[in-house]
Scaffold this motif. Sequence first.
Motif, PDB file in Angstrom:
ATOM      1  N   ALA A 259    -125.191 -27.477  11.649  1.00 56.35           N
ATOM      2  CA  ALA A 259    -124.555 -27.562  12.964  1.00 56.35           C
ATOM      3  C   ALA A 259    -124.737 -28.948  13.575  1.00 56.35           C
ATOM      4  O   ALA A 259    -123.798 -29.516  14.157  1.00 56.35           O
ATOM      5  CB  ALA A 259    -125.129 -26.493  13.889  1.00 56.35           C
ATOM      6  N   ASP A 260    -125.930 -29.527  13.429  1.00 55.64           N
ATOM      7  CA  ASP A 260    -126.191 -30.842  14.009  1.00 55.64           C
ATOM      8  C   ASP A 260    -125.403 -31.933  13.296  1.00 55.64           C
ATOM      9  O   ASP A 260    -124.908 -32.878  13.925  1.00 55.64           O
ATOM     10  CB  ASP A 260    -127.681 -31.156  13.963  1.00 55.64           C
ATOM     11  N   SER A 261    -125.283 -31.833  11.983  1.00 55.44           N
ATOM     12  CA  SER A 261    -124.510 -32.825  11.242  1.00 55.44           C
ATOM     13  C   SER A 261    -123.045 -32.794  11.657  1.00 55.44           C
ATOM     14  O   SER A 261    -122.408 -33.847  11.834  1.00 55.44           O
ATOM     15  CB  SER A 261    -124.644 -32.568   9.735  1.00 55.44           C
ATOM     16  N   GLN A 262    -122.504 -31.598  11.838  1.00 54.71           N
ATOM     17  CA  GLN A 262    -121.122 -31.468  12.294  1.00 54.71           C
ATOM     18  C   GLN A 262    -120.966 -31.989  13.721  1.00 54.71           C
ATOM     19  O   GLN A 262    -119.960 -32.621  14.059  1.00 54.71           O
ATOM     20  CB  GLN A 262    -120.688 -30.010  12.199  1.00 54.71           C
ATOM     21  N   ARG A 263    -121.984 -31.742  14.536  1.00 58.72           N
ATOM     22  CA  ARG A 263    -121.949 -32.253  15.911  1.00 58.72           C
ATOM     23  C   ARG A 263    -121.957 -33.774  15.925  1.00 58.72           C
ATOM     24  O   ARG A 263    -121.208 -34.396  16.704  1.00 58.72           O
ATOM     25  CB  ARG A 263    -123.148 -31.702  16.693  1.00 58.72           C
ATOM     26  N   LEU A 264    -122.767 -34.385  15.073  1.00 60.16           N
ATOM     27  CA  LEU A 264    -122.821 -35.841  15.007  1.00 60.16           C
ATOM     28  C   LEU A 264    -121.491 -36.406  14.518  1.00 60.16           C
ATOM     29  O   LEU A 264    -121.014 -37.428  15.033  1.00 60.16           O
ATOM     30  CB  LEU A 264    -123.962 -36.281  14.098  1.00 60.16           C
ATOM     31  N   GLU A 265    -120.875 -35.756  13.551  1.00 61.18           N
ATOM     32  CA  GLU A 265    -119.565 -36.205  13.076  1.00 61.18           C
ATOM     33  C   GLU A 265    -118.546 -36.187  14.209  1.00 61.18           C
ATOM     34  O   GLU A 265    -117.768 -37.133  14.382  1.00 61.18           O
ATOM     35  CB  GLU A 265    -119.102 -35.311  11.917  1.00 61.18           C
TER      36      GLU A 265
END
Length: 341
Positions: A259-265
């Motif tokens: 979820a955090d990686s997608q948020r950063l993207e």
Amino acid sequence: MTAPEHGGRLNAAAKRWGIPRDQWLDLSTGINPNGWPVPDMPPEVWQRLPEPDDDLEALVRQWAGAPADAACVPVAGSQEAIMALPRLRVSCRVGVPSPGYREHGHSWSCAGHRVVSLDGAQVTGEDESWLDNLDVLVWINPNNPTGETIEPDRLLRWHQRLQHRGGWLIVDEAFVDGRPELSLGFATGREGLVVLRSLGKFFGLAGVRAGAVLTGPALAERLRNSIGPWTVSGPARYVMGLALADDHWQAATAERLLADSQRLERLLAAHGLNGSGGSLLFRYFQHPRSAELADALARQGILVRQFDQPPALRFGLPGSETEWERLSQALIACRMSLTNR
């Protein structure tokens, strides 16, 4: 030879930019900012020599999905294996990904081997005859810093082709946690196949210097003889054992990091930094003004990893809502600064 640079050099950043160390947001390392919670240790862990029969190797096999007959060698982080493996072969031709974690090529070059740089487009085509010009292939899956991945079936084909001539395939899986479908752990135990695993990134335990090598028995024995006894400290083995047994934390962390990686993207794209690749722990994108952007962030106390060939940036994950907001505001300021030049 000049040693490669790494992320996390906060002391140097603080000195260069005149910002106290404790005021920095370090996004340069790709390390889980909310790592596994290390408990207090019994005093005897510090007082006794490490015990090699502490069941750590069985836990590593379970974690990596390795068969029971796979040989396991705990090491002081992947870096110890990266430096030791080149000493186990006579001079040969070694392929390494470019861009990629530069310690691989550096270590093989320092040991007298001829290093050949390979890019993703070159190795993913139908023609795999390029393998016949190599004795050893080092691959990073997912790649650091790009996040590119290679499917296990292709990697196993590469291993078979190399092993037919006595060659090796070394797969660095430092960023594979949370993506078990990419791991070659299930295939370890075969001679000529070497899989490197690390607790530094996903578990957020980089300072412990904890990792493992999974390979065939003959090569494992040579590696053990090369690095000697007690290479992993008692406290490190203790922490490794507890962390690897914590299945609940691992499952919850994989979900959170996705979820955090997608948020950063999404955050990067919202500020005009589109087309990023990456892993669960970082986002990477090429940018012609990457050095300027890295400097603009550094002036605001945010450290990211900048690359020259090709010009690119890698962002690790913020660890709190305050840090997410700080990054968002810094990106707004950077966009305005770069636009006005």
